[in-house]
Design a protein around this motif. Structure first.
Motif, PDB file in Angstrom:
ATOM      1  N   ARG A   1       0.788  -1.235   0.000  1.00  0.00           N
ATOM      2  CA  ARG A   1       0.000   0.000   0.000  1.00  0.00           C
ATOM      3  C   ARG A   1       0.817   1.282   0.000  1.00  0.00           C
ATOM      4  N   SER A   2       2.107   1.180   0.352  1.00  0.00           N
ATOM      5  CA  SER A   2       2.916   2.401   0.392  1.00  0.00           C
ATOM      6  C   SER A   2       3.672   2.624  -0.920  1.00  0.00           C
ATOM      7  N   THR A   3       3.383   1.839  -1.936  1.00  0.00           N
ATOM      8  CA  THR A   3       4.032   2.033  -3.231  1.00  0.00           C
ATOM      9  C   THR A   3       3.536   3.329  -3.896  1.00  0.00           C
ATOM     10  N   THR A   4       4.351   3.863  -4.821  1.00  0.00           N
ATOM     11  CA  THR A   4       3.944   5.014  -5.626  1.00  0.00           C
ATOM     12  C   THR A   4       4.059   4.639  -7.099  1.00  0.00           C
ATOM     13  N   LEU A   5       2.983   4.821  -7.852  1.00  0.00           N
ATOM     14  CA  LEU A   5       3.025   4.572  -9.292  1.00  0.00           C
ATOM     15  C   LEU A   5       3.406   5.871  -9.996  1.00  0.00           C
ATOM     16  N   ILE A   6       4.143   5.776 -11.100  1.00  0.00           N
ATOM     17  CA  ILE A   6       4.469   6.952 -11.901  1.00  0.00           C
ATOM     18  C   ILE A   6       3.998   6.707 -13.329  1.00  0.00           C
TER      19      ILE A   6
END
Lengths: 361, 361
Positions: free
Chosen positions: B93-98
Motif C-alpha cells: 500500500r505504500s508504493t507510488t506509481l508513476i
C-alpha cells in the motif's frame, strides 16, 4: 426492526435488520435515486430471491446480471459482465446497482458501482450471514487477483444495507458456519461481553433461532459501524477487523479460491493469531482456548490445511495488504475483546507458531 | 519554472511546468512516500525517457510496466498487466506509481493506482501536449469499454504533475495537433483573452516555439485547475471541459479506438458543438467561424468522418456519461469563452446539425 446508522458524514447510511425486509419496498425504495436499476446476483441466490426483489421494483427500469456463484469467479474478467450489461442497456450515471447475494456478489457489485462511469450509487442486500455481519457494511469492495485476495478494489459506501433475516433459512450449514467465524471475531477483537453471550447461546445460534440471530447480526453491525466510523479508509484502527485474515488470505490463495470458504480460512487464521498472541505472552492461554473452542462449536476448522508449508505461508502473507514497507502487520490480541495491530511479531516467531500448528517446514 | 497548485483541500497538489524537469529529482522526489516505485509507460515513450527517469530513482526499489502504445489498448485486460507486475514484485500500500506517457498511460496508471489495494499514490509525468494541458490534471482516470469511452474509472488525484516541456520535441506532428484541440478548447469555453492570444500566436505554437508553448501549457493548466477546484467530481460546472467530447466520443467509438486520435475527434466534435450553438441562435456565426478556423490552422479535422450516419451518432452519444435519465446533456457556447451545460438541444435539432455537417441520414 433493528436499525443502525453508519456515521460517515455525507456518506452516512442506514442498516436495516429485520425478517421480510426484501418485500418491504416502502421502506427502502427511497434509496434509489433515478429510474434505472441493475440487480447483480448469482445463480444460487437468483432463483430463490430475485423475483421477490423485482416485484418491489415494478416502476423502475430494471436489468440484471447473474454471475456464477463462488469466490473463484470474483475476478476482473467476470466483473466485465456487469459493465457489459450496464452499457448494453444504456445505464447512465443516475443508475443504482443492487447487490443481491453473499460477500462475493456484494464486493463485485460494489466495485462495479465504484468504477462505472467513475462512480454510481448502490444498495447492499446481503443473503449470507457473513455478508450481513461483515462484508456488506463499511464500503470495502473489490475482486481477487491470482496472486492475492481483494487486491483490486475501492472504498465505496452503499446508500443502505438491507439485512433480511429470513434469507438465512436457505443458507447451507457450511456457509452458515463460515459466517459465524466473523461473528465470533467481533467478540474477540472488541466486545468481550458479546463473546460471553456467544458462548452461552452458541447452541441456539447454530440451530438458527430467529431471536438470537437477530441479536447477533445487530451486535456485529453495531461493532463494525463503530470501528468503520472511526477509520473509514483503514489508516489505523479499522485493521483490527482483519483478525485472522492475513493468515486466512494465505490459505485461500494457496488452496484456490472457494475450496476453503473465506470464513473457514479466517477461523483457521484466527486460531493461528490466537496462538501467536499467546506465544508473545500477550494473551492468557485460557482466553485463546476459549476462542478456539467457540470456533469449533460453530463447526469451523481451527487448523491450517495439511498441504501448506511455512515458506508458502510467509510468501503469501507478505503479499497481503497489511504490509507496510516490508514489515508484516498482524492483528493480535492482548486480552479478550482487545486487539492491536502490530509489526512486532518476527518472522522467526511466526514460523515457530506455524510449525507448532502442524504446518510443514 | 512555472508552478501551479490545484486546490482540492487535503487532496491539493502542485503542477510543475518547465523544460528538463524529468531530470530534476531534487524537485519532485519528496512526492514519493515509500521505497517502492512502479513506472507505467508505453513502448513508444519508454525508449526515449525511461532511462532518464530511472536515473533519478536510484535509491528506490523500482519496477516497470511497458504497455503497448495507443488508445486501442486502454482496456481492463491490459490494465491487469499493471496489477500482475505490482503483485509479482510484492508492492504494498505504500508504493507510488508513476505515469510516464500520454493520456492513455496517465488514465490507466491513475486507475491502477486508484484500485490497487483499494488505492495507492501516484505521480503524473505527461509526455504529450494533450496530457499536459488536460488529462494529467484533475484526477479523472479509467479505461474504455467496447461500447463506450472512459466508461470504467475513478476520480483519483495524483501527488503532483510534472510537465517537462522538452519532451514535446519528440512528439509527432499529428499528436501535437491533437493536443492543440484541447488547448483551443480552453479559449472557447472559459478564456476569451487566451483564445485571442492563440489566434495571434498559432503559427509560432505550431512551430513549437518553447516560450509560447510554456505560456500555453500554463494557461491551460491554470484554467483547468480553476474549474476542477470548483467541482472535483463533475457534479456541475466541470462538465464544460467536455466541449466537443460527446460528439467526439461517438466518433472514437464508431471508428475504433486509435483510428481517430482523441484530439482529432474532439476537434470535429467541437465544430459540431459550435454549429449547434449557432443553430440554437445562442452563438454568433462569426465566433463559431473563428473557432473552426483556429482548429484548422492547428492541423485538425473539423468535419465528422464520412462513414457515420445520424443514428449511429445519436445511439453512441446516448451512451455517453453526459446523459441524465434519458436527457442528452451537451456543452454549448453562448459566447466566446462562455460555455453552458444544457439538455435543451432536441434530438431533431441535433439531427439537423449532423445532416448539415455531411453526416448521412
Amino acid at each position: 426492526m433493528k436499525n443502525l446508522e453508519l456515521d460517515l458524514g455525507e456518506r452516512s447510511y442506514p442498516i436495516f435488520i429485520a425478517p421480510g425486509i426484501l418485500a418491504d419496498g416502502a421502506l427502502w425504495l427511497k434509496y434509489i435515486a433515478g429510474s434505472q436499476v441493475c440487480i447483480v446476483s448469482n445463480d444460487t441466490i437468483a432463483p430463490l430471491y430475485l423475483a421477490d426483489l423485482k416485484a418491489q421494483l415494478s416502476e423502475k427500469n430494471v436489468c440484471e446480471v447473474i454471475l456464477p456463484d463462488g469466490e473463484a469467479h470474483k475476478t476482473l474478467a467476470v466483473l466485465e459482465q456487469v459493465f457489459d450489461t450496464l452499457l448494453a442497456n444504456n445505464h447512465n450515471r443516475s443508475t443504482t446497482l443492487i447487490a443481491l447475494g453473499g460477500g462475493v456478489v456484494g464486493d463485485m457489485c460494489g466495485f462495479a458501482a465504484a468504477c462505472y462511469q467513475r462512480g454510481v450509487q448502490f444498495i447492499q442486500i446481503p443473503t449470507s450471514l457473513l455478508a450481513m455481519v461483515d462484508s456488506s457494511v463499511g464500503g470495502k469492495t473489490g475482486v481477487n487477483h491470482p496472486l492475492g485476495k481483494n487486491m483490486i478494489g475501492a472504498f465505496h459506501q452503499p446508500n443502505c444495507v438491507l439485512a433480511d433475516l429470513n434469507v438465512l433459512k436457505t443458507l447451507s450449514d457450511r456457509e452458515f458456519s463460515a459466517g459465524m467465524a466473523e461473528v465470533i471475531k467481533y467478540g474477540l477483537i472488541c466486545d468481550a461481553e458479546f463473546f460471553g453471550w456467544l458462548e452461552q447461546n452458541i447452541a441456539g445460534l447454530m440451530a438458527r433461532d430467529a431471536e438470537l440471530l437477530s441479536e447477533a447480526v445487530y451486535r456485529c453491525c453495531e461493532n463494525k459501524a463503530t470501528v468503520v466510523a472511526e477509520d473509514e479508509r483503514e489508516g489505523g484502527r479499522r485493521a483490527i477487523l482483519n483478525l485472522g485474515h492475513t493468515f486466512g488470505h494465505a490459505i485461500e490463495t494457496a488452496e484456490g479460491y472457494g475450496n476453503w470458504l473465506h470464513g473457514e480460512a479466517v477461523a483457521a487464521g484466527t486460531a493461528l493469531a490466537l496462538a501467536l498472541s499467546v506465544k508473545l505472552a500477550w494473551l492468557a492461554p485460557d482466553v485463546a482456548a476459549r476462542g478456539v473452542a467457540l470456533l469449533e462449536q460453530a463447526g469451523l476448522p481451527v487448523e491450517p490445511p495439511s498441504n501448506m508449508n511455512v515458506d508458502q505461508f510467509l510468501q503469501l502473507m507478505g503479499r497481503d495488504k497489511k504490509v507496510v514497507d516490508g514489515r508484516l502487520r498482524l492483528v493480535l490480541l492482548v486480552g479478550l475483546g482487545e486487539a492491536v495491530v502490530t509489526s512486532e511479531a518476527s518472522i522467526e516467531i511466526i514460523t515457530e507458531v506455524l510449525l507448532a500448528a502442524g504446518v510443514s517446514a
